[in-house]
Design a protein around this motif. Structure first.
Motif, short mmCIF file in Angstrom:
data_model
loop_
_atom_site.label_atom_id
_atom_site.label_comp_id
_atom_site.label_asym_id
_atom_site.label_seq_id
_atom_site.Cartn_x
_atom_site.Cartn_y
_atom_site.Cartn_z
N GLY A 37 0.81 -1.21 0.00
CA GLY A 37 0.00 0.00 0.00
C GLY A 37 0.85 1.27 0.00
O GLY A 37 0.51 2.26 -0.64
N LEU A 38 1.97 1.21 0.71
CA LEU A 38 2.86 2.38 0.81
C LEU A 38 3.92 2.42 -0.27
O LEU A 38 4.54 3.45 -0.51
CB LEU A 38 3.55 2.38 2.18
CG LEU A 38 2.64 2.53 3.40
CD1 LEU A 38 3.43 2.28 4.68
CD2 LEU A 38 2.02 3.92 3.42
N LYS A 39 4.16 1.26 -0.91
CA LYS A 39 5.20 1.10 -1.93
C LYS A 39 6.58 1.47 -1.36
O LYS A 39 6.89 1.10 -0.24
CB LYS A 39 4.85 1.89 -3.19
CG LYS A 39 3.56 1.40 -3.85
CD LYS A 39 3.27 2.12 -5.13
CE LYS A 39 2.12 1.49 -5.89
NZ LYS A 39 0.86 1.50 -5.11
N GLU A 40 7.40 2.20 -2.12
CA GLU A 40 8.77 2.46 -1.69
C GLU A 40 8.85 3.13 -0.32
O GLU A 40 9.80 2.90 0.44
CB GLU A 40 9.50 3.33 -2.73
CG GLU A 40 9.79 2.64 -4.05
CD GLU A 40 8.60 2.66 -4.99
OE1 GLU A 40 7.52 3.14 -4.59
OE2 GLU A 40 8.76 2.15 -6.13
N ALA A 41 7.85 3.93 0.00
CA ALA A 41 7.86 4.65 1.27
C ALA A 41 7.76 3.71 2.47
O ALA A 41 8.15 4.07 3.59
CB ALA A 41 6.71 5.67 1.31
#
Length: 232
Positions: A37-41
């Motif tokens: 859901g946040l991907k790279e973050a």
């Protein structure tokens, strides 16, 4: 089901270490979906969650198996999600994954090798609902060979032994290995893919299943539309 056998074996190993397979799978699924859901973050937070499980290398392999299982059922671009999974595994192999900084990585070579075994052990069941599973897993494992410590010889051994030989005889064992080689050729070059196969000692025609032995390897590759002409 094959998956039940795999989970039973993983459960026994986990129980010996004092952590249940159910606990590992539940925690892994939760951190994986939050990370997607946040991907790279969300990369560093996901790595911290894995580190906090404090698992032995054998159990860390179960984490990779659970990550793949959680990924198969997601909606959207599964290739992109498996790329995110690869990003996380490679991060766990780096010193940056150590919460204290400068310490040992969360994952080592053994964890990744065990993870490949766990993923391969569930591949037949994954294909029941997701025929693209060998392609997706092949791309992931190819990346872990090119950028990480995974060896094709170990993958080949896992393919031969999975499902008591049925992954080769009746399942997508050869297809997975071919997808790995094609992914390596696409990501690096064809010479690299050929070199990996030569170093592994694997013989593709020995992985032909019951329905393809008579027609041979060339017919199999044509049927599956996989170009491995560079191996000739």
């Amino acid at each position: 089901k094959v998956e039940a056998k795999v989970e039973a074996a993983q459960g026994a190993a986990a129980a010996a270490e004092g952590v249940s397979a159910e606990h590992i799978e539940k925690k892994t699924k939760a951190l994986t979906l939050e990370y997607y859901g946040l991907k790279e973050a969300g990369l560093k937070e996901a790595a911290l969650c894995v580190a906090e499980l404090k698992l032995a290398p054998a159990q860390q392999g179960a984490v990779l198996g659970a990550m793949a299982k959680a990924t198969y059922t997601q909606k959207g671009d599964l290739s992109a999600l498996f790329k995110l999974m690869g990003d996380l595994v490679l991060h766990l192999l780096s010193r940056e994954s150590c919460a204290e900084g400068g310490g040992s990585p969360v994952f080592g070579e053994e964890a990744v090798a065990n993870g490949a075994v766990a993923i391969i052990g569930r591949l037949t069941d994954a294909c029941d609902d997701l025929p693209r599973a060998p392609e997706l897993v092949g791309a992931l494992l190819a990346r872990l060979m090119l950028e990480g410590p995974l060896k094709l010889a170990g993958v080949g051994k896992a393919v031969k032994e999975a499902d008591e030989g049925d992954l080769v005889e009746w399942g997508p064992g050869l297809l997975l290995v071919c997808q790995i080689l094609r992914a390596v050729a696409n990501s690096a070059d064809e010479a690299k893919a050929k070199a990996l196969l030569d170093e592994s000692g694997l013989k593709l025609d020995e992985l032909l299943g019951a329905d393809d032995k008579e027609a041979g390897l060339a017919a199999f590759l044509e049927k599956k539309k996989i170009d491995l002409a560079f191996l000739a």
